[in-house]
Motif scaffolding. Sequence first.
Motif, PDB file in Angstrom:
ATOM      1  N   TYR A   1       0.008 -65.092   2.484  1.00 33.42           N
ATOM      2  CA  TYR A   1       1.408 -64.675   2.618  1.00 33.42           C
ATOM      3  C   TYR A   1       2.248 -65.244   1.477  1.00 33.42           C
ATOM      4  O   TYR A   1       3.018 -64.514   0.844  1.00 33.42           O
ATOM      5  N   TYR A   2       2.087 -66.525   1.204  1.00 32.38           N
ATOM      6  CA  TYR A   2       2.857 -67.145   0.123  1.00 32.38           C
ATOM      7  C   TYR A   2       2.496 -66.538  -1.228  1.00 32.38           C
ATOM      8  O   TYR A   2       3.358 -66.361  -2.096  1.00 32.38           O
ATOM      9  N   ALA A   3       1.226 -66.196  -1.406  1.00 33.87           N
ATOM     10  CA  ALA A   3       0.796 -65.571  -2.660  1.00 33.87           C
ATOM     11  C   ALA A   3       1.444 -64.195  -2.822  1.00 33.87           C
ATOM     12  O   ALA A   3       1.900 -63.826  -3.913  1.00 33.87           O
ATOM     13  N   ALA A   4       1.491 -63.433  -1.721  1.00 34.10           N
ATOM     14  CA  ALA A   4       2.119 -62.108  -1.769  1.00 34.10           C
ATOM     15  C   ALA A   4       3.616 -62.224  -2.028  1.00 34.10           C
ATOM     16  O   ALA A   4       4.205 -61.431  -2.774  1.00 34.10           O
ATOM     17  N   LEU A   5       4.244 -63.229  -1.401  1.00 37.02           N
ATOM     18  CA  LEU A   5       5.681 -63.447  -1.596  1.00 37.02           C
ATOM     19  C   LEU A   5       5.979 -63.797  -3.055  1.00 37.02           C
ATOM     20  O   LEU A   5       6.941 -63.291  -3.646  1.00 37.02           O
ATOM     21  N   LYS A   6       5.150 -64.644  -3.629  1.00 35.62           N
ATOM     22  CA  LYS A   6       5.325 -65.029  -5.034  1.00 35.62           C
ATOM     23  C   LYS A   6       5.088 -63.844  -5.964  1.00 35.62           C
ATOM     24  O   LYS A   6       5.828 -63.653  -6.945  1.00 35.62           O
ATOM     25  N   TYR A   7       4.080 -63.026  -5.658  1.00 37.86           N
ATOM     26  CA  TYR A   7       3.808 -61.845  -6.487  1.00 37.86           C
ATOM     27  C   TYR A   7       5.006 -60.900  -6.482  1.00 37.86           C
ATOM     28  O   TYR A   7       5.411 -60.386  -7.533  1.00 37.86           O
ATOM     29  N   HIS A   8       5.574 -60.705  -5.300  1.00 37.61           N
ATOM     30  CA  HIS A   8       6.733 -59.817  -5.188  1.00 37.61           C
ATOM     31  C   HIS A   8       7.919 -60.366  -5.972  1.00 37.61           C
ATOM     32  O   HIS A   8       8.606 -59.631  -6.695  1.00 37.61           O
ATOM     33  N   ALA A   9       8.162 -61.665  -5.855  1.00 38.57           N
ATOM     34  CA  ALA A   9       9.272 -62.294  -6.577  1.00 38.57           C
ATOM     35  C   ALA A   9       9.068 -62.222  -8.084  1.00 38.57           C
ATOM     36  O   ALA A   9       9.994 -61.916  -8.839  1.00 38.57           O
ATOM     37  N   ASP A  10       7.845 -62.491  -8.527  1.00 39.36           N
ATOM     38  CA  ASP A  10       7.543 -62.438  -9.961  1.00 39.36           C
ATOM     39  C   ASP A  10       7.671 -61.018 -10.495  1.00 39.36           C
ATOM     40  O   ASP A  10       8.147 -60.812 -11.626  1.00 39.36           O
ATOM     41  N   ASP A  11       7.256 -60.032  -9.694  1.00 41.50           N
ATOM     42  CA  ASP A  11       7.342 -58.630 -10.115  1.00 41.50           C
ATOM     43  C   ASP A  11       8.795 -58.207 -10.267  1.00 41.50           C
ATOM     44  O   ASP A  11       9.164 -57.539 -11.246  1.00 41.50           O
ATOM     45  N   MET A  12       9.648 -58.606  -9.317  1.00 40.21           N
ATOM     46  CA  MET A  12      11.075 -58.292  -9.413  1.00 40.21           C
ATOM     47  C   MET A  12      11.687 -58.941 -10.649  1.00 40.21           C
ATOM     48  O   MET A  12      12.441 -58.303 -11.397  1.00 40.21           O
ATOM     49  N   LYS A  13      11.364 -60.208 -10.852  1.00 44.21           N
ATOM     50  CA  LYS A  13      11.922 -60.943 -11.987  1.00 44.21           C
ATOM     51  C   LYS A  13      11.490 -60.321 -13.310  1.00 44.21           C
ATOM     52  O   LYS A  13      12.321 -60.135 -14.214  1.00 44.21           O
ATOM     53  N   LYS A  14      10.222 -59.987 -13.427  1.00 47.64           N
ATOM     54  CA  LYS A  14       9.706 -59.376 -14.657  1.00 47.64           C
ATOM     55  C   LYS A  14      10.393 -58.041 -14.939  1.00 47.64           C
ATOM     56  O   LYS A  14      10.789 -57.759 -16.074  1.00 47.64           O
TER      57      LYS A  14
END
Length: 300
Positions: free
Chosen positions: A254-267
């Motif tokens: 879950y934390y990995a998916a949350l981080k991926y989503h946040a990083d994707d938005m930021k990028k």
Amino acid sequence: MAKRKIIDGAFLSALDAVSLNVHKPVNGYMGGNHKSKSYGSSIEFADFREYTPGDDIRRIDWNLYARIEKFYTKLWIDERQMHNHVFIDTSASMESGEPLKSDMALKLAMAVGYMTLRDMDRVSFFQLKNDKCTDVCGTVMGREGVYTTAEKLNTVDFSEDTDMEKAVKSCMTPGYANGISVIISDFFTESDWKAAVEYLLYLKREVVLIQVVSPQELNPEIDGKAFLLDSEALDIEDERNVKFDIDRSAIKAYYAALKYHADDMKKFCISREIPLITVRSDESIETIMYKKGLEAGLVK
């Protein structure tokens, strides 16, 4: 649900020391405070242009003529009035968390609206639900519209699902190069929110994304066997509801998916030069505006 109250005197006072930051010239209505790409009659000097028949002789720079014996007219920055748009994701997922993400979304919408009206600009609020974009209270002008706008925002219903791309593209008055478009959502959606942003950028709008998340989404306190109900599910039998055995590996995923989503938005936002602000539903408006807003370039 109890009647919301999204603003009070303290809320407005917290916003009086900041203003929305406009990064580009706007093509808006006459009589505002923001620079346009064209020339006008403000008091801010822009450039000289060689005099041509038909120009206003009152704009001739006679001091310059005395030095070079050629006629030049002064050009002044044209100042325009912006028309800002606030798009609020009103899907059911926003009516979750403690405190409610929906309450924070409405506070942020009102904050943008208040700063807009205080700076003598126009603002419109749009409710995004399913594939529709609904105008909440029409075009608002003047500071006297703050409290009536808040009353209407208090009645906004958060339910069902939102297709962000279709909803934003269905807006009947999206504007063109005349202001800021703010999208407020948790962005936890399977719909193409990036396409919605690209559409607004195509219309030469300044775009700002504000992501609202709850403390529980950032730090879930759950383990063991659980039946997870999707907030946007139609009923108990909806396939989006799942039975899950939550263990350490599941939490890690879950934390990995949350981080991926946040990083994707930021990028994505960095590549489009779009301010992105992620806020918790339990944060204060002062923290959001005076720290995160300043850092992201939303306010100045």
